[in-house]
Enzyme design. Structure first.
Site, PDB file in Angstrom:
ATOM      1  N   SER A 124      33.125  38.539  35.710  1.00 51.31           N
ATOM      2  CA  SER A 124      32.811  39.750  36.477  1.00 51.31           C
ATOM      3  C   SER A 124      31.423  40.289  36.152  1.00 51.31           C
ATOM      4  O   SER A 124      30.914  41.165  36.852  1.00 51.31           O
ATOM      5  CB  SER A 124      33.857  40.833  36.187  1.00 51.31           C
ATOM      6  OG  SER A 124      33.861  41.149  34.806  1.00 51.31           O
ATOM      7  N   HIS A 145      34.435  35.472  41.753  1.00 48.38           N
ATOM      8  CA  HIS A 145      34.879  36.703  41.093  1.00 48.38           C
ATOM      9  C   HIS A 145      35.997  37.382  41.886  1.00 48.38           C
ATOM     10  O   HIS A 145      35.757  38.026  42.912  1.00 48.38           O
ATOM     11  CB  HIS A 145      33.694  37.655  40.924  1.00 48.38           C
ATOM     12  CG  HIS A 145      34.063  38.969  40.317  1.00 48.38           C
ATOM     13  ND1 HIS A 145      33.401  40.146  40.607  1.00 48.38           N
ATOM     14  CD2 HIS A 145      35.034  39.305  39.425  1.00 48.38           C
ATOM     15  CE1 HIS A 145      33.949  41.136  39.934  1.00 48.38           C
ATOM     16  NE2 HIS A 145      34.941  40.653  39.207  1.00 48.38           N
ATOM     17  N   GLU A 157      34.135  37.737  45.365  1.00 51.25           N
ATOM     18  CA  GLU A 157      32.683  37.554  45.427  1.00 51.25           C
ATOM     19  C   GLU A 157      32.386  36.098  45.060  1.00 51.25           C
ATOM     20  O   GLU A 157      32.752  35.636  43.976  1.00 51.25           O
ATOM     21  CB  GLU A 157      31.975  38.492  44.454  1.00 51.25           C
ATOM     22  CG  GLU A 157      32.025  39.951  44.857  1.00 51.25           C
ATOM     23  CD  GLU A 157      31.319  40.863  43.864  1.00 51.25           C
ATOM     24  OE1 GLU A 157      30.677  41.842  44.291  1.00 51.25           O
ATOM     25  OE2 GLU A 157      31.423  40.615  42.632  1.00 51.25           O
ATOM     26  N   ASN A 196      30.328  45.823  41.489  1.00 42.99           N
ATOM     27  CA  ASN A 196      30.138  46.494  40.206  1.00 42.99           C
ATOM     28  C   ASN A 196      28.728  47.063  40.064  1.00 42.99           C
ATOM     29  O   ASN A 196      28.528  48.075  39.394  1.00 42.99           O
ATOM     30  CB  ASN A 196      30.456  45.539  39.055  1.00 42.99           C
ATOM     31  CG  ASN A 196      31.939  45.251  38.941  1.00 42.99           C
ATOM     32  OD1 ASN A 196      32.766  46.000  39.455  1.00 42.99           O
ATOM     33  ND2 ASN A 196      32.293  44.161  38.290  1.00 42.99           N
TER      34      ASN A 196
END
Length: 386
Positions: A124, A145, A157, A196
């Site tokens: 991540s 991800h 992702e 993120n």
């Protein structure tokens, strides 16, 4: 390799992410081999997969026959890495976020997997390019991800490393779709990828609010809950663990800006082992099993517009840096990766640029965070037509 050539998928690691990935692949019809270091890890993972499939059957999302096939026919476990990988067209790693560990895993996988097998890491945060440095033929390597919980969250992702081939990335996208997921390509291997990264400045803002001490966490969270947010910002920090929250900020302070460095409040909480839900106390008291938030508190300083403006601003940066190919991809990533009503660009469409820039300038000045200053495209409104 075509999607029709993918019959077997190997999953390395049986923790929360690993067994979730194995489950969705098995339900999609793939032959899945999940491996780990100890039998007890695999036994625990199988129990959780069985319970999760039972929930799907109860909700009508899977037939009893579908569970039988996924669990007893499609999903296998083994302690033998060679057995897990032998004949696998795709190998997905889901071991702890330790760079040296991931490199060792992929050094081994590179030697024993088929030369044309696609190798993917579920990291991540870590650099896809750095992990791929140990892989023979790194063109077949990419990031994949998933978001937690894997069985519920739609986004995956798919991240390019410096040497990832377009064919490898596209195949991982097709597999994701077959598993009922929404893949979004991340074109550049940058810290935080898309989702993120867009969340990162708000994490720094939360730390700054805690250090200032003038606005209570209850005030912020109650405001967010009143607009329908299921888990409010400070509540989320406690839920994931203040140690994890702080570790993430440390990573961004090293890779994005020193202004992400976690503040005094977080450091003091960690030193007292008050880490949130898992220790019973953090920002909130969790002794009752949930955060004791005073929902009657009201903030006249911080509003949902402030947090949204920070997201929009960072989304503009992500687009400008070429991390995503389109604003729609960014919106899809945030929507499906954060379980949001809509993405930042879609939400910004109905806002005046001055409303966003005023919110950002206020936050940047009050909390001394220049990372929150509005981008030029926010100031002139051109972000809407980028």
């Amino acid at each position: 390799m075509n999607i029709e050539d993918v019959k077997k998928i190997a999953v390395i690691g049986s923790g929360a992410m690993g067994h979730g990935i194995a489950q969705v692949c098995a339900v999609a019809g793939y032959s899945v081999y999940m491996t780990d270091l100890k039998q007890e890890y695999l036994d625990s993972a199988l129990l959780k997969v069985s319970e999760s499939l039972d929930v799907m059957v109860k909700k009508g999302k899977l037939t009893p026959e579908g569970k039988e096939k996924a669990f007893n026919s499609n999903l296998k476990t083994t302690l033998d890495l060679n057995e897990a990988v032998n004949g696998a067209a795709v190998v997905i790693e889901a071991v702890p976020e330790i760079m040296d560990l991931k490199k060792q895993v992929f050094k081994n996988l590179s030697d024993i997997a088929a030369p044309d097998a696609i190798l993917a890491t579920n990291t991540s945060t870590m650099s896809i390019s750095e992990i791929s440095s140990v892989v023979k033929n790194p063109g077949r390597f990419a990031g994949m991800h998933y978001f937690n919980p894997v069985t519920i969250m739609k986004l995956v992702e798919i991240i390019y490393g410096e040497k990832s081939s377009g064919d490898a990335v596209e195949l991982l996208c097709e597999i994701s779709r077959k598993c009922g997921k929404v893949p979004v390509k991340v074109l550049k291997d940058r810290p935080g990828f898309i989702v993120n990264r867009i969340s990162a400045p708000n994490q720094a803002l939360l730390s700054a609010i805690l250090d200032e001490g003038e606005i209570s966490p209850d005030e912020v969270d109650s405001v967010m809950k009143k607009i329908g947010v299921k888990m409010a910002p400070f509540e989320t920090a406690d839920f994931v663990g203040l140690d994890v929250f702080s570790h993430t900020l440390e990573y961004y302070s090293e890779t994005l800006s020193p202004q992400y460095k976690p503040g005094r409040y977080l450091n003091e909480k960690i030193s007292k082992n008050e880490l949130g839900m898992k220790t019973g106390k953090g920002i909130y008291d969790w002794s009752s099993g949930k955060a004791a938030i005073d929902t009657s508190a009201e903030s006249k300083v911080i509003s949902p517009v402030h947090f949204l403006s920070v997201q929009i601003n960072e989304a503009v940066r992500v687009y400008k840096e070429g991390i995503a190919s389109s604003k729609q991809d960014i919106d899809d990533a945030v929507k499906f990766g954060m379980n949001a009503f809509a993405g930042p660009f879609a939400l910004a469409a109905g806002m005046e640029p001055s409303q966003i820039s005023d919110a950002l300038n206020f936050l940047a000045e009050r909390f001394g965070l220049t990372i929150l200053k509005p981008e030029p495209e926010i100031l002139d409104g051109s972000f809407k037509s980028m």
